[in-house]
Design a protein around this motif. Sequence first.
Motif, PDB file in Angstrom:
ATOM      1  N   LYS A  24       1.843   0.923 -11.728  1.00  0.00           N
ATOM      2  CA  LYS A  24       3.144   0.520 -11.383  1.00  0.00           C
ATOM      3  C   LYS A  24       3.469  -0.744 -10.511  1.00  0.00           C
ATOM      4  CE  LYS A  24       3.145   3.585  -7.272  1.00  0.00           C
ATOM      5  NZ  LYS A  24       3.856   4.700  -6.792  1.00  0.00           N
ATOM      6  N   HIS A  25       2.456  -1.748 -10.364  1.00  0.00           N
ATOM      7  CA  HIS A  25       2.308  -2.722  -9.870  1.00  0.00           C
ATOM      8  C   HIS A  25       2.544  -3.862 -10.691  1.00  0.00           C
ATOM      9  CE1 HIS A  25       0.185  -5.984  -6.835  1.00  0.00           C
ATOM     10  NE2 HIS A  25       1.521  -6.291  -7.042  1.00  0.00           N
ATOM     11  N   THR A  33      -4.277  -3.671  -9.536  1.00  0.00           N
ATOM     12  CA  THR A  33      -5.314  -2.365  -9.705  1.00  0.00           C
ATOM     13  C   THR A  33      -4.203  -1.121 -10.105  1.00  0.00           C
ATOM     14  OG1 THR A  33      -5.449  -1.834  -7.479  1.00  0.00           O
ATOM     15  CG2 THR A  33      -6.957  -3.496  -8.691  1.00  0.00           C
ATOM     16  N   ASP A  34      -2.932  -1.231  -9.733  1.00  0.00           N
ATOM     17  CA  ASP A  34      -2.326  -0.107 -10.102  1.00  0.00           C
ATOM     18  C   ASP A  34      -1.169  -0.270 -11.301  1.00  0.00           C
ATOM     19  OD1 ASP A  34       0.320   1.902  -9.392  1.00  0.00           O
ATOM     20  OD2 ASP A  34      -1.296   2.566  -8.131  1.00  0.00           O
ATOM     21  N   LEU A  58       2.703   1.879  -3.276  1.00  0.00           N
ATOM     22  CA  LEU A  58       2.142   2.383  -4.304  1.00  0.00           C
ATOM     23  C   LEU A  58       1.696   3.830  -4.071  1.00  0.00           C
ATOM     24  CD1 LEU A  58      -0.442  -0.758  -4.995  1.00  0.00           C
ATOM     25  CD2 LEU A  58       1.618  -0.051  -6.360  1.00  0.00           C
ATOM     26  N   ARG A 118       0.837  -1.196   0.066  1.00  0.00           N
ATOM     27  CA  ARG A 118      -0.135  -0.014   0.080  1.00  0.00           C
ATOM     28  C   ARG A 118       0.842   1.092   0.253  1.00  0.00           C
ATOM     29  NH1 ARG A 118      -2.313   3.789   3.358  1.00  0.00           N
ATOM     30  NH2 ARG A 118      -4.569   4.598   2.770  1.00  0.00           N
TER      31      ARG A 118
END
Length: 212
Positions: free
Chosen positions: A43-44, A40-41, A21, A18
């Motif tokens: 950059k992940h 859902t991101d 991000l 968390r």
Amino acid sequence: MKIVVFGASGMVGQSALRECLLDPEVDSVVTVGRSTMDVTDAKHRHVVHADFGDLSPVAGELAGADACFYCMGVTSAGLSEAEYTPVTHDYALEAARVVGGTFVYISGEGANAESSTMWARVKGRTENELLALDRPVFVVRPGFIQPLHGITSRTRIYRYVYSWTSWLFPLLRRVAPKYVTSTEALGRAMVALAKGAQAPKLVRSDEINRLA
């Protein structure tokens, strides 16, 4: 900055992911797990890998990391030392072998290689071996962790304990501030260590709260 996170589905790993991000200086987060994970991101990136005792097959995807957060853990309840050691010790050393950058190992308050308590002895031995490596290593020893932002433990008994004792955290923060932190502070402190914050090699709850 690229950060690799092991154990991102657990309570501590969730907090690390968390805060990674949310931090604008972290532009790439790679999580590693045995099963798929919702991403859902942008950059992940999640890497599925079964054998944590040999990370060589995924070494290329982990290359170039500025930091590695080892958050994998398992409850010692009902386990022998031989059963408890792989996740706590062996896989951590393999992650340190393969992933570069600053290495942050999540241990626990009370870890001691000379302890008569099995979990404390295994974690303490792992700490000593990691700290002996010729690279930046931090051992993080949280005490009581207050779950925030909907983060929960995957271990049922821990979920019950946190639920039953949630009202105690404000009191504990007043009477024992050196032993109490939160998932938010823990995640932020880990990111701060990855970014080069000055801290002792053994980072306890009061230092976690300072870094956050």
